[in-house]
Design an enzyme around this catalytic site. Sequence first.
Site, PDB file in Angstrom:
ATOM      1  N   THR A  14       0.825  -1.058  -0.069  1.00  0.00           N
ATOM      2  CA  THR A  14      -0.033   0.276  -0.002  1.00  0.00           C
ATOM      3  C   THR A  14       0.816   1.227  -0.068  1.00  0.00           C
ATOM      4  O   THR A  14       0.710   2.007  -0.831  1.00  0.00           O
ATOM      5  CB  THR A  14      -0.965   0.095   1.318  1.00  0.00           C
ATOM      6  OG1 THR A  14      -1.700  -1.296   1.210  1.00  0.00           O
ATOM      7  CG2 THR A  14      -1.771   1.238   1.358  1.00  0.00           C
ATOM      8  N   GLY A 136      -0.585   9.357   8.949  1.00  0.00           N
ATOM      9  CA  GLY A 136      -0.418   9.062   7.401  1.00  0.00           C
ATOM     10  C   GLY A 136      -0.092  10.712   6.744  1.00  0.00           C
ATOM     11  O   GLY A 136       0.955  10.974   7.099  1.00  0.00           O
ATOM     12  N   ILE A 138      -1.051  13.702   7.381  1.00  0.00           N
ATOM     13  CA  ILE A 138      -0.790  15.103   8.347  1.00  0.00           C
ATOM     14  C   ILE A 138       0.391  15.401   8.497  1.00  0.00           C
ATOM     15  O   ILE A 138       1.178  14.494   9.350  1.00  0.00           O
ATOM     16  CB  ILE A 138      -1.771  14.854   9.656  1.00  0.00           C
ATOM     17  CG1 ILE A 138      -3.275  14.408   9.373  1.00  0.00           C
ATOM     18  CG2 ILE A 138      -1.677  15.908  10.281  1.00  0.00           C
ATOM     19  CD1 ILE A 138      -4.055  13.932  10.446  1.00  0.00           C
ATOM     20  N   GLY A 189      -6.968  -1.548   2.865  1.00  0.00           N
ATOM     21  CA  GLY A 189      -5.556  -0.908   3.120  1.00  0.00           C
ATOM     22  C   GLY A 189      -5.167  -0.148   4.122  1.00  0.00           C
ATOM     23  O   GLY A 189      -4.032   0.238   4.239  1.00  0.00           O
ATOM     24  N   ASP A 203      -0.700  -0.008  17.801  1.00  0.00           N
ATOM     25  CA  ASP A 203      -0.269   1.137  16.610  1.00  0.00           C
ATOM     26  C   ASP A 203      -0.376   2.582  17.224  1.00  0.00           C
ATOM     27  O   ASP A 203       0.537   3.300  16.877  1.00  0.00           O
ATOM     28  CB  ASP A 203      -1.194   0.940  15.285  1.00  0.00           C
ATOM     29  CG  ASP A 203      -0.885   1.829  14.059  1.00  0.00           C
ATOM     30  OD1 ASP A 203       0.197   1.781  13.846  1.00  0.00           O
ATOM     31  OD2 ASP A 203      -1.498   2.887  14.017  1.00  0.00           O
ATOM     32  N   LYS A 207       2.726   5.580  17.840  1.00  0.00           N
ATOM     33  CA  LYS A 207       2.559   6.881  17.450  1.00  0.00           C
ATOM     34  C   LYS A 207       2.510   7.831  18.411  1.00  0.00           C
ATOM     35  O   LYS A 207       3.247   8.974  18.459  1.00  0.00           O
ATOM     36  CB  LYS A 207       1.373   7.111  16.517  1.00  0.00           C
ATOM     37  CG  LYS A 207       1.215   6.164  15.206  1.00  0.00           C
ATOM     38  CD  LYS A 207      -0.053   6.033  14.599  1.00  0.00           C
ATOM     39  CE  LYS A 207      -0.066   5.233  13.125  1.00  0.00           C
ATOM     40  NZ  LYS A 207      -1.514   4.970  12.944  1.00  0.00           N
TER      41      LYS A 207
HETATM   42  P1  NAP Z   1       1.923  -3.843   2.874  1.00  0.00           P
HETATM   43  O1  NAP Z   1       0.668  -3.432   2.048  1.00  0.00           O
HETATM   44  O2  NAP Z   1       1.517  -5.322   3.454  1.00  0.00           O
HETATM   45  O3  NAP Z   1       3.273  -3.781   2.153  1.00  0.00           O
HETATM   46  C1  NAP Z   1       4.427  -4.427   2.609  1.00  0.00           C
HETATM   47  C2  NAP Z   1       5.298  -4.684   1.422  1.00  0.00           C
HETATM   48  O4  NAP Z   1       6.543  -5.144   1.877  1.00  0.00           O
HETATM   49  C3  NAP Z   1       4.849  -5.685   0.260  1.00  0.00           C
HETATM   50  O5  NAP Z   1       5.018  -5.204  -0.788  1.00  0.00           O
HETATM   51  C4  NAP Z   1       5.551  -6.724   0.573  1.00  0.00           C
HETATM   52  O6  NAP Z   1       5.710  -7.521  -0.346  1.00  0.00           O
HETATM   53  C5  NAP Z   1       6.924  -6.271   1.041  1.00  0.00           C
HETATM   54  N1  NAP Z   1       7.901  -7.117   1.995  1.00  0.00           N
HETATM   55  C6  NAP Z   1       7.392  -8.038   2.829  1.00  0.00           C
HETATM   56  N2  NAP Z   1       8.587  -8.618   3.228  1.00  0.00           N
HETATM   57  C7  NAP Z   1       9.604  -8.416   2.301  1.00  0.00           C
HETATM   58  C8  NAP Z   1      11.005  -8.592   2.236  1.00  0.00           C
HETATM   59  N3  NAP Z   1      11.401  -9.653   3.118  1.00  0.00           N
HETATM   60  N4  NAP Z   1      11.764  -8.012   1.268  1.00  0.00           N
HETATM   61  C9  NAP Z   1      11.184  -7.171   0.349  1.00  0.00           C
HETATM   62  N5  NAP Z   1       9.640  -6.822   0.561  1.00  0.00           N
HETATM   63  C10 NAP Z   1       9.056  -7.387   1.449  1.00  0.00           C
HETATM   64  O7  NAP Z   1       2.154  -2.989   4.009  1.00  0.00           O
HETATM   65  P2  NAP Z   1       1.761  -1.332   4.143  1.00  0.00           P
HETATM   66  O8  NAP Z   1       0.387  -0.961   4.692  1.00  0.00           O
HETATM   67  O9  NAP Z   1       2.420  -0.616   2.859  1.00  0.00           O
HETATM   68  O10 NAP Z   1       2.424  -0.832   5.257  1.00  0.00           O
HETATM   69  C11 NAP Z   1       3.917  -0.898   5.291  1.00  0.00           C
HETATM   70  C12 NAP Z   1       4.524  -0.009   6.351  1.00  0.00           C
HETATM   71  O11 NAP Z   1       3.925   1.300   6.443  1.00  0.00           O
HETATM   72  C13 NAP Z   1       4.320  -0.720   7.731  1.00  0.00           C
HETATM   73  O12 NAP Z   1       5.498  -0.073   8.531  1.00  0.00           O
HETATM   74  C14 NAP Z   1       2.991   0.330   8.100  1.00  0.00           C
HETATM   75  O13 NAP Z   1       2.876   0.190   9.828  1.00  0.00           O
HETATM   76  C15 NAP Z   1       3.332   1.514   7.696  1.00  0.00           C
HETATM   77  N6  NAP Z   1       2.269   2.149   7.309  1.00  0.00           N
HETATM   78  C16 NAP Z   1       0.907   2.012   6.652  1.00  0.00           C
HETATM   79  C17 NAP Z   1       0.089   2.773   6.518  1.00  0.00           C
HETATM   80  C18 NAP Z   1      -1.046   2.426   5.724  1.00  0.00           C
HETATM   81  O14 NAP Z   1      -1.910   2.972   5.545  1.00  0.00           O
HETATM   82  N7  NAP Z   1      -1.201   0.934   5.218  1.00  0.00           N
HETATM   83  C19 NAP Z   1       0.085   4.134   6.964  1.00  0.00           C
HETATM   84  C20 NAP Z   1       1.217   4.548   7.530  1.00  0.00           C
HETATM   85  C21 NAP Z   1       2.396   3.661   8.000  1.00  0.00           C
HETATM   86  P3  NAP Z   1       4.783  -8.407  -1.404  1.00  0.00           P
HETATM   87  O15 NAP Z   1       3.859  -7.197  -1.962  1.00  0.00           O
HETATM   88  O16 NAP Z   1       5.455  -9.057  -2.541  1.00  0.00           O
HETATM   89  O17 NAP Z   1       4.040  -9.211  -0.512  1.00  0.00           O
HETATM   90  N1  HSE Z   2      -2.939   0.697  10.231  1.00  0.00           N
HETATM   91  C1  HSE Z   2      -2.709   2.135  10.517  1.00  0.00           C
HETATM   92  C2  HSE Z   2      -3.853   2.904  10.782  1.00  0.00           C
HETATM   93  C3  HSE Z   2      -2.167   2.713   9.451  1.00  0.00           C
HETATM   94  O1  HSE Z   2      -4.921   2.196  10.437  1.00  0.00           O
HETATM   95  O2  HSE Z   2      -3.889   4.178  11.086  1.00  0.00           O
HETATM   96  C4  HSE Z   2      -1.677   4.236   9.445  1.00  0.00           C
HETATM   97  O3  HSE Z   2      -0.692   4.178  10.401  1.00  0.00           O
END
Ligand code: NAP
Ligand code: HSE
Length: 429
Positions: A14, A136, A138, A189, A203, A207
């Site tokens: 994502t 996110g 902000i 997502g 989580d 933060k």
């Molecule tokens: P996600 O959709 O699950 O994406 C994780 C990515 O990491 C995927 O592309 C996955 O590959 C890849 N990955 C996993 N293991 C790996 C490895 N060993 N080597 C290389 N790539 C690997 O997670 P996300 O929601 O984007 O979140 C990512 C980070 O951002 C987390 O720390 C989360 O807390 C943070 N975050 C998320 C959001 C949100 O809204 N989602 C907001 C703020 C912060 P595949 O695609 O091939 O499985």
């Molecule tokens: N899982 C987190 C949320 C993503 O729902 O706020 C953003 O940090």
Amino acid sequence: MSSPLRIAIAGLGTVGAGTLKIVQQNAALLAARGGRAIEVVAVSMRDANKKRDVKLDGIRVEKDARALASASDVDVVVETIGGDEGIAREMVEAALNNKKHVVTANKALIAKHGLALAALAEKQGVVLAFEAAVAGGIPIIGALRSGLAANRILRIAGILNGTCNYILTTMQREQRDFADVLADAQKLGYAEADPSFDVDGIDTAHKVAILTSLAFGTAPNVSAVHVEGIRRISIADIEYAASFGYRIKLLGIATMEDGKLLQRVHPCLVPSASPLGVIDGPFNAVQVEGDAVGRVVFEGRGAGGGPTGSAIVADILAIARGDSYPPFTVATNQLLQATPAPLDAHQGSYYLRLSLKDEPGVLAEFTRAFAAEKISVHSITQRAIAADASAQVIVLTHQTNEAAVARAAKRIAELPISVAAPVVLRIEN
Ligand code: NAP
Ligand code: HSE
């Protein structure tokens, strides 16, 4: 114009994909604002065959994300894999050791290991940036670091988890069950890889620990955050709260009380028309109180690829411009070690839902528990008879002490008239 700033993105889910799209779509605008082109030269993901809605023409795909941390053609490593250990921690450490700037959205990693990583970044003379880790899209970290830097911060409180806010508002609006709505948040997502991080408040605690450090100049200490999640929140409590003019929100709150730092995450009642009460769906909001500025409120999308990518790209642009600062604003050796304040000593007002037998004398019996603990009651209302034939009695208190409320709730739970343990929620006015 200087040479392009060369980026590698580890993780193309994502957030990683959201980041790549912004860099590609807004290339000209970013080059103008950063004073140099921003070029994604390499990416890494777990499954290279997975279908993704991104363009990878001309971008190297590395099987092992660690390769990005040592690649000679990479200036900035963007870590969007997630997790506070394993590959994410390893590659961030390796990148910093190799004098590469690091931008991450990983709040778990920063809350737990941020201090050591910040010290490493300072030693290596590179940037470790994590605007995307909190709220996110902000720009709250930038605001604390620069726009509000003149202030002594008195309190910071926010809706910091989009998944929980989405669940709570959807449960209320659509009268749907918790589990059902959580599945939607996952599909959209918003949720973490392990959604218990969202719904159990972990989580938000990550933060809060990060914001607290920036707001109060203290070393991040996530183990000192009191954490409760939203699993126990029922539609009944959401509706009773609404009938008294409140909405139930999962808040992260940090205050300095008598020189001690109280960090807490829990569901609570906030006035429906207040800046935090009106925040719906996956939106986040952060309210900061500074001694000079007064109250400032930030609101926006707290999760999803676009908003989080926006924060990551802002950090990349700052690096492109050559901005440099200690990761927690204050140099790591200057961060204070705050004494945690006990939650038991906290003063506030409370909502209690009592499930009692519907029979004469009940009122006299349970009110004795409040009198014994010297709790001043604001109102007592009998709302309904539940399916188990219990009378649902809602008690709102005046300002009182946390420990006294816990003792009163325990006394009531032990009475023979009690059908189920009281539900106790804090009210944040
Ligand atoms: P996600 O959709 O699950 O994406 C994780 C990515 O990491 C995927 O592309 C996955 O590959 C890849 N990955 C996993 N293991 C790996 C490895 N060993 N080597 C290389 N790539 C690997 O997670 P996300 O929601 O984007 O979140 C990512 C980070 O951002 C987390 O720390 C989360 O807390 C943070 N975050 C998320 C959001 C949100 O809204 N989602 C907001 C703020 C912060 P595949 O695609 O091939 O499985
Ligand atoms: N899982 C987190 C949320 C993503 O729902 O706020 C953003 O940090």
